[in-house]
Design a protein around this motif. Structure first.
Motif, short mmCIF file in Angstrom:
data_model
loop_
_atom_site.label_atom_id
_atom_site.label_comp_id
_atom_site.label_asym_id
_atom_site.label_seq_id
_atom_site.Cartn_x
_atom_site.Cartn_y
_atom_site.Cartn_z
N GLY A 188 22.54 2.56 -16.04
CA GLY A 188 23.76 3.53 -15.61
C GLY A 188 23.49 4.85 -15.38
N ALA A 189 24.26 5.91 -15.88
CA ALA A 189 23.94 7.24 -15.89
C ALA A 189 23.11 7.93 -17.05
N SER A 190 22.62 6.75 -17.87
CA SER A 190 21.99 7.24 -19.11
C SER A 190 20.53 6.86 -19.10
N GLU A 191 19.67 7.91 -19.27
CA GLU A 191 18.36 7.72 -19.43
C GLU A 191 17.47 8.31 -20.70
N VAL A 192 16.72 7.71 -21.36
CA VAL A 192 15.95 8.45 -22.41
C VAL A 192 14.44 8.37 -21.81
N GLU A 193 13.64 9.45 -22.01
CA GLU A 193 12.37 9.63 -21.27
C GLU A 193 11.73 8.79 -21.51
N PHE A 194 11.32 8.31 -23.01
CA PHE A 194 10.22 7.16 -23.18
C PHE A 194 10.99 6.34 -24.26
N VAL A 195 10.47 4.98 -23.98
CA VAL A 195 10.52 3.92 -25.39
C VAL A 195 9.24 3.31 -25.14
N HIS A 196 9.01 2.85 -26.48
CA HIS A 196 7.80 2.00 -26.58
C HIS A 196 7.91 1.23 -28.24
N SER A 197 7.20 0.32 -28.12
CA SER A 197 7.48 -0.74 -29.47
C SER A 197 6.40 -0.08 -30.57
N VAL A 198 6.79 0.19 -31.61
CA VAL A 198 5.79 0.40 -32.91
C VAL A 198 6.34 -0.39 -33.95
N GLU A 199 5.41 -1.34 -34.63
CA GLU A 199 5.73 -2.23 -35.53
C GLU A 199 6.84 -3.25 -35.33
N ASN A 200 6.64 -3.63 -33.93
CA ASN A 200 7.74 -4.44 -33.37
C ASN A 200 9.19 -3.85 -33.39
N GLN A 201 9.39 -2.44 -33.37
CA GLN A 201 10.50 -2.01 -33.33
C GLN A 201 10.49 -1.09 -32.03
N VAL A 202 11.47 -1.18 -31.12
CA VAL A 202 11.62 -0.37 -30.04
C VAL A 202 12.12 1.24 -30.58
N VAL A 203 11.34 2.22 -30.22
CA VAL A 203 11.68 3.39 -30.43
C VAL A 203 11.89 4.21 -29.38
N PRO A 204 13.10 5.04 -29.20
CA PRO A 204 13.32 5.78 -28.14
C PRO A 204 12.67 7.12 -28.37
N ILE A 205 12.35 8.01 -27.39
CA ILE A 205 11.73 9.30 -27.46
C ILE A 205 12.40 10.14 -26.57
N GLU A 206 13.57 11.11 -27.09
CA GLU A 206 14.17 11.90 -26.12
C GLU A 206 13.36 13.31 -26.07
N VAL A 207 13.28 13.84 -24.98
CA VAL A 207 12.40 15.14 -24.72
C VAL A 207 13.36 16.41 -24.35
N LYS A 208 13.33 17.24 -24.90
CA LYS A 208 14.29 18.38 -24.61
C LYS A 208 13.13 19.68 -24.60
N SER A 209 13.07 20.34 -23.51
CA SER A 209 12.23 21.44 -23.07
C SER A 209 12.68 22.70 -24.05
N GLY A 210 13.99 22.78 -24.20
CA GLY A 210 14.43 24.06 -24.87
C GLY A 210 14.60 24.05 -26.31
N MET A 211 15.52 24.91 -26.80
CA MET A 211 15.71 24.95 -28.16
C MET A 211 17.08 24.19 -28.70
N SER A 212 17.90 23.83 -27.48
CA SER A 212 19.15 23.07 -27.79
C SER A 212 19.24 22.09 -26.48
N GLY A 213 20.06 21.40 -26.61
CA GLY A 213 20.26 20.34 -25.34
C GLY A 213 21.21 19.35 -25.89
N LYS A 214 22.00 18.56 -25.21
CA LYS A 214 22.80 17.58 -25.59
C LYS A 214 21.74 16.23 -25.44
N THR A 215 22.39 15.28 -26.50
CA THR A 215 21.36 14.20 -26.33
C THR A 215 22.29 13.03 -26.17
N ARG A 216 23.20 13.14 -25.12
CA ARG A 216 24.27 11.94 -24.97
C ARG A 216 23.57 10.65 -24.48
N SER A 217 22.39 10.73 -23.90
CA SER A 217 21.83 9.37 -23.52
C SER A 217 21.45 8.70 -24.39
#
Length: 460
Positions: free
Chosen positions: A377-406
């Motif tokens: 839908g309208a939600s996006e997380v920059e990166f996901v990858h599998s570590v130790e058979n766990q899917v880990v999302p990685i949100e990237v924010k360029s600044g000091m703050s930022g909402k992490t709704r996705s």
């Protein structure tokens, strides 16, 4: 060029010292330092192990190809190479490098015979367009070891600049340490912005380190080198893909920054085929140039998935992906962003593209093999990858703050054991999401190359 310490050198030594060694295939784009690294290993072998080093460049010496035309008998090939160079090659003590091996596909095919008939020989094949050539020759599947060399990582950049303490800090710090001090954070952050300009191509890094000029002047020298490198890459396209195809490759490669600019929220968007290359439309017409650039190592292709379950690759769509530049320094150069503007970190949403490009580079350089982006839908997380058979999302924010709704949407839907947020904040902290039980790791953007290490430690 001064001696740059590369993390991959330890892996080369490990391969060299292995008793059950297979021939090594070293992948990497042109100008990332493959030849320099292999010659360094060869010199060390001669100096410290009293062995011999034999280097063959199929691009500079095209006549070498004829040695492989008769047959692929390893001993006969070594005998002919010995006669051609007037240097005896003893399989028991020699280290042999076939460089720019894509110019002689038969030499690549011969690696299988070398492994089967002369396994004691230390043999490495490398090439800047090796990935392009693999689709045109018989590849020795299962008979070789693979290593990938990328541009210098941020930690390697710090080391090249003599900032060993900062380098060591990044490789050892964790949530229990609470993060760096304000002073340490400020220093490393400024180095990160400098890295955004310089990137990790050895020639650019070398020019930056060797220059005695003031910072901005040094960066303009670097920018000139990057522009020359871009011309060299475009010449490669023309030489190896034909005039018409090279025009498509040129336009597509230069279109990557423009593709990034299409997004308004600071996150790189899905690749849009329409109008990216005049005259070509749709996935079917563009996949050839995209595959060529990826195989040459000049772009990073990040598949977009709409489900976050293992295996992530099962949810990959062939025509749904993001493209990033293989070097963040070239992203700035091809975007025509002035070095001073990048240092001031004041260029709107495009900061997000630099941050995302940087994180992708760091993750891949640190050893992440399969990197994806997630969108539903309208939600996006920059990166996901599998570590130790766990899917880990990685949100990237360029600044000091930022909402992490996705990211919150992702956590609420998939309840991962761990999620990561990288931003301009200096703290390194691990907290719990009481609703789902998800642990959230927050760390400075410059810790991207250490994410895999931290994640594996936390998940243990």
């Amino acid at each position: 060029m001064f001696l740059m310490e590369r993390d991959l050198y330890k892996k080369l030594l490990s391969w060299q010292n292995s008793e059950n060694r297979k021939p090594l295939v070293l992948h990497g784009a042109r100008q990332v330092g493959k030849t320099h690294l292999l010659k360094q290993l060869g010199a060390d072998i001669v100096d410290k192990q009293n062995r011999s080093f034999h280097y063959f460049d199929f691009e500079r010496t095209p006549g070498l190809n004829s040695i492989f035309e008769r047959d692929l008998s390893p001993q006969r090939i070594l005998n002919d190479l010995s006669v051609a160079t007037n240097q005896p090659i003893d399989p028991e003590t020699a280290f042999v490098v076939f460089d720019e091996v894509q110019q002689c596909p038969s030499a690549l095919t011969a690696l299988k015979q070398f492994y089967q008939e002369i396994p004691q020989l230390s043999l490495c094949a490398a090439g800047s367009l090796l990935g392009v050539a693999l689709g045109e020759t018989s590849y020795p599947v299962g008979k070789v070891t693979h290593l990938d060399l990328f541009p210098l990582s941020f930690r390697e950049f710090l080391g090249a600049n003599g900032l060993d303490l900062a380098n060591n800090f990044l490789s050892t710090v964790g949530p229990a340490d609470g993060g760096p001090s304000e002073l340490t954070h400020s220093e490393i952050w400024n180095q990160l912005l400098t890295y955004f300009v310089v990137g990790g191509l050895p020639e650019a890094v070398n020019a930056f380190v060797e220059s005695k000029a003031q910072l901005v002047e040094k960066l303009h020298v670097v920018r000139g080198i990057q522009e020359d490198l871009v011309i060299a890459y475009l010449a490669d396209m023309a030489k190896h893909s034909g005039k018409i195809n090279s025009m498509h490759l040129d336009r597509l490669w230069k279109n990557v920054p423009a593709q990034l600019q299409r997004s308004q929220d600071g996150a790189a968007s899905k690749f849009v085929f329409k109008d990216s290359v005049p005259g070509l439309r749709g996935y079917d017409q563009l996949i050839g140039p995209i595959d060529w650039l990826k195989s040459a190592g000049l772009i990073l292709r990040v598949p977009v998935v709409n489900q976050a379950h293992n295996p992530l690759k099962a949810y990959e769509k062939e025509n749904w992906f993001k493209l990033l530049m293989f070097d963040v320094g070239l992203l700035g150069s091809t975007s025509r962003l002035e070095p001073k503007t990048i240092l001031e970190y004041n260029y709107g949403s495009f900061k997000g593209f630099f941050a995302e490009n940087f994180v992708a580079q760091e993750l891949l350089t640190s050893g992440v093999k399969d990197l994806f982006s997630w969108r539903e839908g309208a939600s996006e997380v920059e990166f996901v990858h599998s570590v130790e058979n766990q899917v880990v999302p990685i949100e990237v924010k360029s600044g000091m703050s930022g909402k992490t709704r996705s990211l919150a949407t992702f956590i609420n839907k998939y309840s991962p054991k761990l999620a990561v947020v990288l931003s301009g904040k200096r703290s390194i902290e691990l907290s719990d999401s009481h609703k789902t039980g998800t642990k959230i790791l927050k760390a400075p953007l410059y810790m991207a190359g250490e994410v895999d290490r931290l994640v594996k430690t936390i998940l243990q």
